[in-house]
Design a protein around this motif. Structure first.
Motif, PDB file in Angstrom:
ATOM      1  N   THR A   1       9.771  -7.350  -3.800  1.00 38.42           N
ATOM      2  CA  THR A   1       8.317  -7.208  -3.716  1.00 38.42           C
ATOM      3  C   THR A   1       7.934  -5.827  -3.220  1.00 38.42           C
ATOM      4  O   THR A   1       7.009  -5.193  -3.744  1.00 38.42           O
ATOM      5  CB  THR A   1       7.731  -8.283  -2.779  1.00 38.42           C
ATOM      6  OG1 THR A   1       8.091  -9.580  -3.261  1.00 38.42           O
ATOM      7  CG2 THR A   1       6.213  -8.181  -2.704  1.00 38.42           C
ATOM      8  N   LEU A   2       8.641  -5.341  -2.210  1.00 37.58           N
ATOM      9  CA  LEU A   2       8.319  -4.036  -1.645  1.00 37.58           C
ATOM     10  C   LEU A   2       8.632  -2.892  -2.611  1.00 37.58           C
ATOM     11  O   LEU A   2       7.946  -1.864  -2.595  1.00 37.58           O
ATOM     12  CB  LEU A   2       9.051  -3.839  -0.319  1.00 37.58           C
ATOM     13  CG  LEU A   2       8.524  -4.704   0.836  1.00 37.58           C
ATOM     14  CD1 LEU A   2       9.432  -4.596   2.060  1.00 37.58           C
ATOM     15  CD2 LEU A   2       7.090  -4.313   1.200  1.00 37.58           C
ATOM     16  N   THR A   3       9.649  -3.053  -3.448  1.00 34.33           N
ATOM     17  CA  THR A   3       9.908  -1.998  -4.448  1.00 34.33           C
ATOM     18  C   THR A   3       8.724  -1.869  -5.399  1.00 34.33           C
ATOM     19  O   THR A   3       8.316  -0.754  -5.741  1.00 34.33           O
ATOM     20  CB  THR A   3      11.191  -2.275  -5.264  1.00 34.33           C
ATOM     21  OG1 THR A   3      11.059  -3.513  -5.971  1.00 34.33           O
ATOM     22  CG2 THR A   3      12.415  -2.304  -4.387  1.00 34.33           C
ATOM     23  N   ASN A   4       8.168  -2.991  -5.825  1.00 28.09           N
ATOM     24  CA  ASN A   4       7.003  -2.938  -6.707  1.00 28.09           C
ATOM     25  C   ASN A   4       5.794  -2.342  -5.998  1.00 28.09           C
ATOM     26  O   ASN A   4       4.986  -1.630  -6.616  1.00 28.09           O
ATOM     27  CB  ASN A   4       6.664  -4.334  -7.233  1.00 28.09           C
ATOM     28  CG  ASN A   4       7.561  -4.756  -8.383  1.00 28.09           C
ATOM     29  OD1 ASN A   4       8.095  -3.906  -9.103  1.00 28.09           O
ATOM     30  ND2 ASN A   4       7.736  -6.055  -8.565  1.00 28.09           N
ATOM     31  N   ALA A   5       5.661  -2.633  -4.703  1.00 28.97           N
ATOM     32  CA  ALA A   5       4.554  -2.063  -3.936  1.00 28.97           C
ATOM     33  C   ALA A   5       4.706  -0.546  -3.816  1.00 28.97           C
ATOM     34  O   ALA A   5       3.747   0.211  -4.012  1.00 28.97           O
ATOM     35  CB  ALA A   5       4.479  -2.710  -2.554  1.00 28.97           C
ATOM     36  N   VAL A   6       5.911  -0.107  -3.493  1.00 27.74           N
ATOM     37  CA  VAL A   6       6.173   1.328  -3.364  1.00 27.74           C
ATOM     38  C   VAL A   6       5.998   2.035  -4.707  1.00 27.74           C
ATOM     39  O   VAL A   6       5.552   3.193  -4.758  1.00 27.74           O
ATOM     40  CB  VAL A   6       7.594   1.569  -2.806  1.00 27.74           C
ATOM     41  CG1 VAL A   6       7.990   3.033  -2.912  1.00 27.74           C
ATOM     42  CG2 VAL A   6       7.682   1.097  -1.359  1.00 27.74           C
TER      43      VAL A   6
END
Length: 280
Positions: free
Chosen positions: A131-136
């Motif tokens: 999820t955080l990779t997509n956010a970044v």
């Protein structure tokens, strides 16, 4: 955030690719699972992102939807981002948590970023990491979508796999230099030079393991391999099937490659290739 680790284990993320993952202790992993639920309620990835996307408004995004965009195109251009998860540092995680739609205050963003990182980077295998990779990557996705629109081509991203496709061969040195400037200079990722390739109609055009020349198909050799694995398991038992798989993997990929677990290969085959692809 420091925490005690178990012995690293191997997990198969996509077709035949093994990656080492840090195994988290149970309590931390439980916390990350809870955090991930909350993050996914708040956050909807960019429309170009197709990997690690929780369904929103019943719009499914997965490896098949990622490939469908590029079907029946004369030119398909692929690049791969090196060390995708571990290239995302604690600072970037904290920063993105302070921006919309999360809007966390500094101290809370600091705490959450610590819970979701290991040794100052995003660990592959943590429930929150996808999820955080997509956010970044939101800003990267916006820039590459605009870049594609300017060049009248299509763009999608599945985790670290980036694909462009179009009807004109604009994929020259100038195109690559502009793309590299966005990815590496502006967004601080690194292109894996060995994975850059242009595929024409005369090639077997592949996007994240799926053939897209005319429609989305699974490579026949891969289908036969999965069938053989299932046949051996059903008729000769798990131990024999695992041994046979390891022998074939070494023969095909070489002795220096890390061999992914038998069960993980089948699990990811079921997840990735049973929605809209050919199954005969």
């Amino acid at each position: 955030m420091p925490y005690k680790k178990k012995k690293p284990h191997i997990y198969c993320f996509k077709k035949w690719k093994a990656r080492t993952i840090s195994a988290l202790i149970h309590i931390l992993k439980l916390l990350q699972k809870c955090l991930n639920v909350v993050l996914n309620i708040i956050f909807v990835p960019h429309k170009a992102a197709n990997g690690f996307v929780v369904n929103h408004d019943n719009k499914i995004r997965n490896i098949v939807t990622n490939a469908q965009i590029h079907t029946n195109k004369p030119y398909v251009y692929n690049i791969d981002l090196s060390d995708f998860f571990t290239s995302i540092a604690f600072r970037r995680i904290k920063t993105v948590l302070q921006l919309a739609p999360f809007n966390l205050p500094d101290d809370i963003a600091f705490l959450v970023a610590n819970l979701c990182s290991d040794n100052g980077v995003l660990p592959q295998g943590a429930p929150t990491s996808p999820t955080l990779t997509n956010a970044v990557c939101q800003r990267l996705d916006r820039k590459l979508t605009a870049f594609a629109k300017t060049n009248k081509i299509r763009y999608t991203r599945y985790a670290d796999d980036i694909t462009f496709s179009g009807y004109e061969n604009i994929f020259n040195e100038e195109f690559y230099n502009q793309l590299k400037n966005i990815v590496e200079i502006e967004e601080s990722f690194k292109i894996n030079e060995s994975k850059v390739r242009l595929q024409t109609r005369n090639d077997r055009q592949e996007v994240t393991g799926l053939t897209v020349n005319e429609k989305v198909n699974v490579e026949q050799r891969y289908i036969r391999s999965i069938r053989a694995m299932l046949h051996n398991w059903q008729n000769k038992g798990l131990e024999y099937a695992t041994t046979k798989f390891r022998e074939c993997y070494v023969k095909e990929k070489g002795a220096k490659r890390v061999i992914p677990p038998f069960e993980s290969v089948l699990r990811m085959a079921n997840y990735n290739f049973t929605d809209g692809t050919r199954r005969k």
